[in-house]
Design an enzyme around this catalytic site. Sequence first.
Site, PDB file in Angstrom:
ATOM      1  N   HIS A 124      71.840   7.065  66.789  1.00  0.00           N
ATOM      2  CA  HIS A 124      72.767   6.324  67.638  1.00  0.00           C
ATOM      3  C   HIS A 124      72.425   6.541  69.111  1.00  0.00           C
ATOM      4  CE1 HIS A 124      76.126   3.786  68.084  1.00  0.00           C
ATOM      5  NE2 HIS A 124      76.894   4.254  67.123  1.00  0.00           N
ATOM      6  N   ALA A 125      73.033   5.723  69.972  1.00  0.00           N
ATOM      7  CA  ALA A 125      72.843   5.877  71.408  1.00  0.00           C
ATOM      8  C   ALA A 125      73.318   7.267  71.835  1.00  0.00           C
ATOM      9  CB  ALA A 125      73.619   4.796  72.152  1.00  0.00           C
ATOM     10  N   CYS A 132      76.093  -8.577  73.431  1.00  0.00           N
ATOM     11  CA  CYS A 132      74.945  -9.487  73.343  1.00  0.00           C
ATOM     12  C   CYS A 132      75.399 -10.919  73.069  1.00  0.00           C
ATOM     13  CB  CYS A 132      73.995  -9.029  72.234  1.00  0.00           C
ATOM     14  SG  CYS A 132      73.233  -7.433  72.550  1.00  0.00           S
ATOM     15  N   GLU A 170      67.900  -7.082  66.496  1.00  0.00           N
ATOM     16  CA  GLU A 170      68.907  -7.894  67.191  1.00  0.00           C
ATOM     17  C   GLU A 170      68.910  -7.408  68.625  1.00  0.00           C
ATOM     18  OE1 GLU A 170      71.872  -8.573  69.309  1.00  0.00           O
ATOM     19  OE2 GLU A 170      73.148  -7.564  67.840  1.00  0.00           O
ATOM     20  N   LEU A 171      68.377  -8.218  69.518  1.00  0.00           N
ATOM     21  CA  LEU A 171      68.143  -7.789  70.886  1.00  0.00           C
ATOM     22  C   LEU A 171      69.113  -8.488  71.844  1.00  0.00           C
ATOM     23  CD1 LEU A 171      64.243  -7.759  70.627  1.00  0.00           C
ATOM     24  CD2 LEU A 171      65.879  -5.943  70.064  1.00  0.00           C
ATOM     25  N   GLU A 191      69.574 -10.992  81.238  1.00  0.00           N
ATOM     26  CA  GLU A 191      70.900 -10.834  80.631  1.00  0.00           C
ATOM     27  C   GLU A 191      71.827 -10.070  81.562  1.00  0.00           C
ATOM     28  OE1 GLU A 191      72.884  -9.305  76.426  1.00  0.00           O
ATOM     29  OE2 GLU A 191      70.939  -8.513  77.053  1.00  0.00           O
ATOM     30  N   SER A 239      68.054  -3.200  73.453  1.00  0.00           N
ATOM     31  CA  SER A 239      67.329  -3.912  74.493  1.00  0.00           C
ATOM     32  C   SER A 239      66.004  -4.440  73.977  1.00  0.00           C
ATOM     33  CB  SER A 239      67.076  -2.980  75.678  1.00  0.00           C
ATOM     34  OG  SER A 239      66.144  -1.963  75.309  1.00  0.00           O
TER      35      SER A 239
END
Length: 461
Positions: A161-162, A268, A234-235, A365, A213
């Site tokens: 995870h982050a 996103c 999935e960016l 983005e 990202s």
Amino acid sequence: MPIATVNPANGETLKTYEAMGDEEIERRLRLADATFRTYRTSAFAERARLMHRAADLLEEDQQDIGRIMTTEMGKPVKQARAEAVKCAKSMRWYADHAQELLADEEPAASDVKDSGASRALVRYRPLGPVLAVMPWNFPLWQVIRFAAPALMAGNVGLLKHASNVPQTALYLEDLFHRAGFPEGAFQTLLIGSGAVEDILRDERVKAATLTGSEPAGRAVASVAGDMVKKTVLELGGSDPYVVMPSADIDRAARIAVTARVQNNGQSCIAAKRFIVHTDVFDAFAERFVAGMKALTVGDPLAEETEVGPLASEQGRSDLEELVDDAVESGATVLCGGERPDGDGWYYPPTVLADITREMRIHREETFGPVATLYRVADLDEAVLVANDTPFGLSSNVWTRDEGEVDRFVRDLEAGGVFVNGMTASHPAFPFGGVKRSGYGRELSGHGIREFCNITTVWHGA
């Protein structure tokens, strides 16, 4: 980046964790491999029972885990609780539908006969341990939409995870443990990004999924490609929100506000570029800007808060750079646009108009509550502007003209087209993008089959 909980509302570091060392990582990889060998043969009914139990526990925990998520990444606490409930719903959906989604498929009898077989079928079998590299913005949902289908298919999960949501990451491992899943079926790896490559290169890890990202996606895809391993990416997204003259302008403007600032604008699939027909541009802009100005910005743990802080100081700086570049190049600020005084990584709901192709904000983005407004003359120009982006995640179209709907569905370069509503994810519908938004699909039957060995079984006559 340290593995730590840093409250984005005030910048205070609340908890810090040591990264797992090589010995612990190896222990967990061995455990994942061993667990898969037995878990893969478990019955769908047993997996479903465990998944329902995990969903029940998550729903019971929504208050506590909601506060943890808010403290770690800043989303309004009401949205955090809703995220937990959504995850539980999706877990139950996969528990109830996995067996039919992965049922054996039988080709047409004429094709079986023509192949020289007495019988043939297609069977979906699990691949093995799957590494999930997940982001902080939806710290439960991003993981569950991978974990629920993967576990129901008979795979086991390894979560990286982050680094700014370690408590949520540890909670997820504990959730599946408490639900009764075998030890090793779902494990959290408290590691930095530098450790991902070696894990992905390990032969025991069979595939990877990443939400994040574009640079992170490129890195994982590159390593996985070198190892010839399946990936789903999935960016980023820079989703268009197109408004045509026949639309319900009041409703379109009201929902546009939510579509832009959900999760503090850090999504996103948030609408980011608002492309409005010139005949209704002024009416839409007036209502949209008024709605953005009226939002309650503040403490994310307060029930009335609609927009909290950005998740990191760097994220706010990146957003400011995009806004400042646009303004210096001629963009008009209709509201917001300046960092507020005080503690925390707050940024006001902002609307910019007079955007040109030369501005960075047109190409990149915006991950925060900043919207860009475009005026277009007709449907053809709307499609042209909507597709003038390197991304292609989702899209929103507002029109009551069925001919226009058909054109947008045909011509928009995106993984989803949402007509007269904002983009949302649901376990029954596939989710993913095209162009630099990634490849592969999550959710639905498409998502659960991404990490399966699609096996042809042929019996001779």
